[in-house]
Every structure is written in structure tokens, then in C-alpha cells.
Design a protein around this motif. Structure first.
Motif, mmCIF file in Angstrom:
data_model
loop_
_atom_site.group_PDB
_atom_site.id
_atom_site.type_symbol
_atom_site.label_atom_id
_atom_site.label_comp_id
_atom_site.label_asym_id
_atom_site.label_seq_id
_atom_site.Cartn_x
_atom_site.Cartn_y
_atom_site.Cartn_z
ATOM 1 N N SER A 288 77.588 17.729 43.584
ATOM 2 C CA SER A 288 78.567 17.895 44.586
ATOM 3 C C SER A 288 78.392 19.462 45.296
ATOM 4 C CB SER A 288 79.899 18.010 43.906
ATOM 5 O OG SER A 288 80.370 16.845 43.219
ATOM 6 N N ALA A 289 79.029 19.374 46.585
ATOM 7 C CA ALA A 289 78.846 20.423 47.211
ATOM 8 C C ALA A 289 79.422 21.754 46.694
ATOM 9 C CB ALA A 289 79.257 20.357 48.814
ATOM 10 N N ASP A 290 80.740 21.341 46.073
ATOM 11 C CA ASP A 290 81.419 22.391 45.570
ATOM 12 C C ASP A 290 81.692 21.831 44.057
ATOM 13 O OD1 ASP A 290 81.866 24.270 47.729
ATOM 14 O OD2 ASP A 290 83.225 22.566 48.560
ATOM 15 N N PRO A 291 81.758 22.636 42.820
ATOM 16 C CA PRO A 291 82.313 22.091 41.632
ATOM 17 C C PRO A 291 83.606 21.434 41.629
ATOM 18 C CG PRO A 291 81.512 24.530 41.702
ATOM 19 C CD PRO A 291 81.733 24.187 43.075
ATOM 20 N N PRO A 330 78.640 25.963 36.856
ATOM 21 C CA PRO A 330 78.217 27.078 37.935
ATOM 22 C C PRO A 330 77.907 28.034 36.961
ATOM 23 C CG PRO A 330 80.134 26.013 38.814
ATOM 24 C CD PRO A 330 79.959 25.414 37.480
ATOM 25 N N ARG A 368 79.230 21.049 38.889
ATOM 26 C CA ARG A 368 78.466 20.941 40.103
ATOM 27 C C ARG A 368 77.510 19.596 40.043
ATOM 28 N NH1 ARG A 368 73.062 22.965 40.329
ATOM 29 N NH2 ARG A 368 73.318 22.657 42.343
#
Length: 443
Positions: A288-291, A330, A368
């Protein structure tokens, strides 16, 4: 070769010169993995190896980042020599016993221990992309592989196809690779080293011998320092010299390998890209681009990935004894969990249920990337086992939980025969003619 997607208007041709071979080689792979885990290391001199901790007397450099190489640190170098060229950044601590007030920040670097389990987990992500981009993949080691992409592209656009591979690996995994494209395996391997890091070199049909001609003999595929020295003693300095030589003295000096050196210096190499063996596991991952913290989107990904790996196992005629999941938190905290089954099965519903159950540990964590794999594969043409049989036989206990140290490491995901080097004594593909120490180091 299997039939696969091919560009419109591109006709198949059995001519060897029409083969399109890519050699994909990761750049300073171990150091790149450490930078994934510690983003603050980006742009800094990084040395991965063993023997640099106080009290240790024996050690070697496994890899040195390009920034560290500027200080004279090299792969396979004694760690004591590396420390002379590039002291540890920790030495700048005023309270450290070995603090040298004359050192500046720019004269020191970071040292990290070899962590093969972690490097293998990153390598498995790269392998998934390679298998998605090519019908035939030959995995040579943890950080390099040959791809036959003849059925996927055409020579007119081969550079764009190769760049697509490098871009996917950079975007989806976070490491850089260099790629060589050529009609032969040996030329493709040489081409991948031609413009490191993040290089792309394309040698088209009819250009191989011209490409090789000016190269020094030690750059020829399969030539190490000893062979290079002996070739020079014979008056052969470049590939062109070897190509123009009488092959008989080469055969007398090196046996059948002498004929091979002669042929490859002339650009002749009829080897085909062939997998090294049956895979040990199948895996699929999604980033995913963001967690993502909410449980539901993560479970939806788990279900999709579980279905994909189970479907691939069925298409490949494989049964599996292990189901596992991955959760990457992350910045790059890799966690794996696995469960062993009572026996080999083919059951997509079981894969999904176990994957969901294993993932509950991470359902509220920011994640992520998630992944699902089936491992400990057995290939059978018939007598596919069903989940019900194993579950009934085990009376509800047909599976046992393993933690991240399960017996089939994630490194074997989609691999050939699982012989990626994991120690200084591990062996590379004999065709590469690399020494055992070189197997451990990462270029």
C-alpha cells in the motif's frame, strides 16, 4: 517454451538470435536491504559484513555500498582492512574508547551484520516480480537471475521492457537492479555489469561479438583471476584476442572449458534459460502507498492473495504442507508467521482460513505490505489430496502453529532449488565460475 503474451505483430522464430535474455543483478543488494530497514542510511557509506564488533578477530566484507567503495572498501576484503579505510561512525561518539578527534563525519561509515533471513524476504519480493515478467526464470543466487522474455516482447522494444522490470522492482520493493539484455546468457550477464548501478545495457542480435571485443579477458563470463592471468600469459588480453586465437592451445590449457571460452568470446552460447528445479513455495504480496491500520482492508487483501497462491499451486500441480503470511510494518519490519499441516493438501479454502487466522496478530497494526504463501511443496500429477481428509484425520488438529522461524524459510518463495548462498561456504551456480567467498559477498 510456454505460450505467453506477445506484442501484436511479433512472430515467433526459432532462430537463436531472436531469443531475448535478460540478466537481472541487484546493486549492492545487502546494503540496499539495510537501507530499506533504516532509511537514514540512504546516501551514507554502508558496509555489511561480520567481524567488526569488539573482540571479534576474523571477518570479511559481504558488501560495500558505492559510497563506501570510494574509501577503498571492497567485497571480500578483510574487515580489519575495511575499518582502516573507513572507521565506524560510532567512533565519533566522544565517550567511545576509540574516539579519534581527527576524524570527521565524512570520513566514517555505518557497519551492519549480515542478516540473511531478512535479505531473503526482500529477495522473494523481487523474485515474484521476475516470475510475473517472464515465462522462464533461472534463479542463480539471492540477488541475480536470468529471464527468457522472448515470448513477452520484441527486440525493437526490449529496452523499454527491461526498464519496466527495473521500475517495478524499485517501486514495489525499494531496491535497484541492473539489467543486461542480449541473445545469449553469457552476453546478458556481462551486459548487466556494464553500467552499474541502476544500469541497462542492451546488446542486440548481430552486435554481440562487437560488444565483447574490447573487453579485458577477466570480464568474460566464467573467467576468474587465475584464468585471466593464464590467458594473459598466453598473450591474450581482450575478448577479441581470445576470439581470434587458435582454440587448440586453449583446450590444452583449460580442457573443455578452453573451447567454451573461445566460443563465448566469439559470442557463441547456445545455452537456454532453464529453471534450476521445482519451486519450494509460491507467494503473493500486496503493498500500500500508505500504511493501513483498519483490519477489513487488510483481510480483503489476505483473502485475495490466498486465492491467488492456491490457484497457482493448483495450476502447477502442487500440494502444500505449510501456509504462511507476511506483515511488513513501517519502516520495514518484516514479520512472518506459518502453520504446518498434517500432510500435503490442495485446498484454497483452507489456505484462506489459515492465512486469516495467522494474520489476526497484526490486524490493528499499521501495515505497509501483506503477503500469503504456501510452502513445502510436493508435485503430483494425480491423487490430489483434499483438506477434509487431513482435517478429519487430525481431529481438528491437522495444523500446528510455527512462528517466524518456520522450517521452510521465506527465502525459497518461488525459487528453484533453494541454493541461494547463505554463508561464506555456499556455492553459486557452477556455470558462473564464482569462488565460494564470492558467493557470500554481494556486488
Amino acid at each position: 517454451m510456454s505460450e505467453g503474451p506477445r506484442l501484436p505483430g511479433v512472430e515467433a522464430d526459432d532462430d537463436d538470435e531472436d531469443r531475448i535474455v535478460c540478466h537481472v543483478d541487484a546493486d549492492c543488494f545487502y546494503a540496499s536491504c539495510e537501507r530499506l530497514r533504516e532509511p537514514a542510511l540512504r546516501g551514507e557509506p554502508v558496509v555489511v559484513g561480520m567481524g567488526y564488533e569488539p573482540g571479534e578477530t576474523v571477518g570479511a566484507v559481504a558488501t560495500a555500498s558505492y559510497e563506501a567503495r570510494e574509501f577503498g572498501v571492497e567485497s571480500a576484503q578483510a574487515i580489519s582492512t575495511a575499518l582502516e579505510h573507513l572507521p565506524r561512525r560510532a567512533a565519533l561518539d566522544p565517550d567511545a574508547d576509540d574516539h579519534d578527534p581527527e576524524l570527521t563525519r565524512e570520513e566514517t561509515g555505518f557497519y551492519r551484520p549480515v542478516d540473511m533471513d531478512y535479505y531473503e524476504s526482500v529477495a522473494s519480493e523481487v523474485r515474484d516480480i521476475l516470475h510475473d515478467c517472464a515465462d522462464v526464470v533461472r534463479e542463480v543466487s539471492i540477488d541475480e537471475a536470468y529471464l527468457d522474455v522472448t515470448e513477452r516482447t520484441a527486440w525493437e522494444v526490449a529496452d523499454g521492457f527491461a526498464r519496466h522490470i527495473t521500475d517495478r522492482i524499485r517501486r514495489e520493493v525499494g531496491v535497484t537492479v541492473s539489467v543486461g539484455v542480449a541473445p545469449t546468457m553469457s552476453a546478458a550477464k556481462i551486459a548487466s555489469d556494464f553500467d552499474k548501478p541502476d544500469g541497462l545495457t542492451v546488446v542486440r542480435p548481430g552486435e554481440v561479438r562487437e560488444f565483447l571485443a574490447p573487453l579485458e579477458v577477466d570480464l568474460l563470463h566464467g573467467v576468474g583471476p587465475v584464468t585471466a592471468r593464464e590467458l594473459r600469459e598466453m598473450g591474450l588480453e581482450t575478448a577479441a584476442d581470445v576470439a581470434a586465437a587458435d582454440p587448440e592451445p586453449l583446450v590444452e590449457a583449460f580442457g573443455e572449458r578452453g573451447r567454451e571460452l573461445y566460443d563465448r568470446a566469439r559470442g557463441d552460447d547456445d545455452r537456454r534459460v532453464e529453471p534450476k528445479g521445482e519451486p519450494k513455495s509460491f507467494s503473493r504480496e500486496s503493498a500500500s502507498a500508505d500504511p493501513v491500520s483498519e483490519p477489513e482492508p487488510k483481510y480483503e487483501q489476505i483473502e485475495t492473495l490466498a486465492s491467488a497462491v492456491a490457484d497457482r499451486a493448483r495450476r502447477e500441480g502442487a500440494l502444500y504442507r505449510t501456509v504462511g503470511v507476511k506483515a511488513v510494518l513501517p519502516p520495514y519490519d518484516v514479520n512472518t508467521r506459518a502453520r504446518s499441516l498434517s500432510g500435503p493438501v490442495d485446498d484454497p479454502d483452507l489456505v484462506e482460513r489459515i492465512a486469516r487466522d495467522l494474520f489476526t496478530e497484526f490486524e490493528t497494526d499499521p501495515v505497509r505490505k501483506v503477503g500469503v504463501r504456501v510452502a513445502n511443496l510436493e508435485f503430483a500429477a494425480a491423487d490430489q489430496a483434499s483438506l477434509d481428509g487431513w482435517e478429519r484425520r487430525a481431529d481438528g488438529g491437522g495444523a500446528t502453529d510455527d512462528d517466524s522461524s518456520d522450517s521452510d524459510p521465506e527465502s525459497t518463495s518461488d525459487s528453484g532449488d533453494g541454493d541461494e548462498p547463505a554463508s561464506p561456504n555456499a556455492a553459486r551456480d557452477p556455470e558462473d565460475g564464482q569462488s565460494s567467498l564470492t558467493d557470500f559477498v554481494d556486488r
